[in-house]
Design a protein around this motif. Structure first.
Motif: not given
Length: 130
Positions: A3-31
């Protein structure tokens, strides 16, 4: 069961911002989650254009909010993207993704990403295995 909750991912290492500021990706499932794919909740910000070429991954993207377009550089075809549209990069297509409004996307990668990948100067994620 996972069970993954988006709010639990925000602000963690799984909350990734593009260096150029174009996007933010919340990685709910990883390898490391062992599902055989990764799943992300990604926002592409309005007014941006991002060049991408997933040479090592297949990606399916489902838009759940916002508007923009994808330009397939292999065919020259530009397709409008909005809520309810899915595109699948099944041929490793080089493309531009442009947002006219913030676009919220659900993205699935195979093979799964680890979370450490960064787009290189050619828009490619390296193939990293756990």
């Amino acid at each position: 069961m996972k069970i993954k909750r988006l709010q639990d991912v925000i602000g963690t290492e799984r909350d990734v911002n593009a260096e150029n500021g174009h996007w933010v990706s919340r990685r709910l499932l990883l390898a490391k989650d062992g599902m055989g794919f990764s799943m992300h909740d990604t926002t592409i910000f309005a007014g941006t254009e991002t060049y991408i070429h997933y040479a090592n991954h297949l990606e399916a993207v489902y838009c759940v909010a916002g508007r923009g377009e994808i330009e397939d550089l292999e065919t020259g075809v530009t397709t409008q993207i909005e809520d309810g549209i899915l595109y699948a990069l099944d041929g490793h297509e080089r493309h531009y993704l442009r947002a006219t409004e913030d676009m919220r996307m659900v993205c699935v990668f195979n093979p799964p990403i680890t979370g450490r990948e960064v787009h290189d100067d050619k828009g490619v994620y390296p193939l990293i295995t756990e």
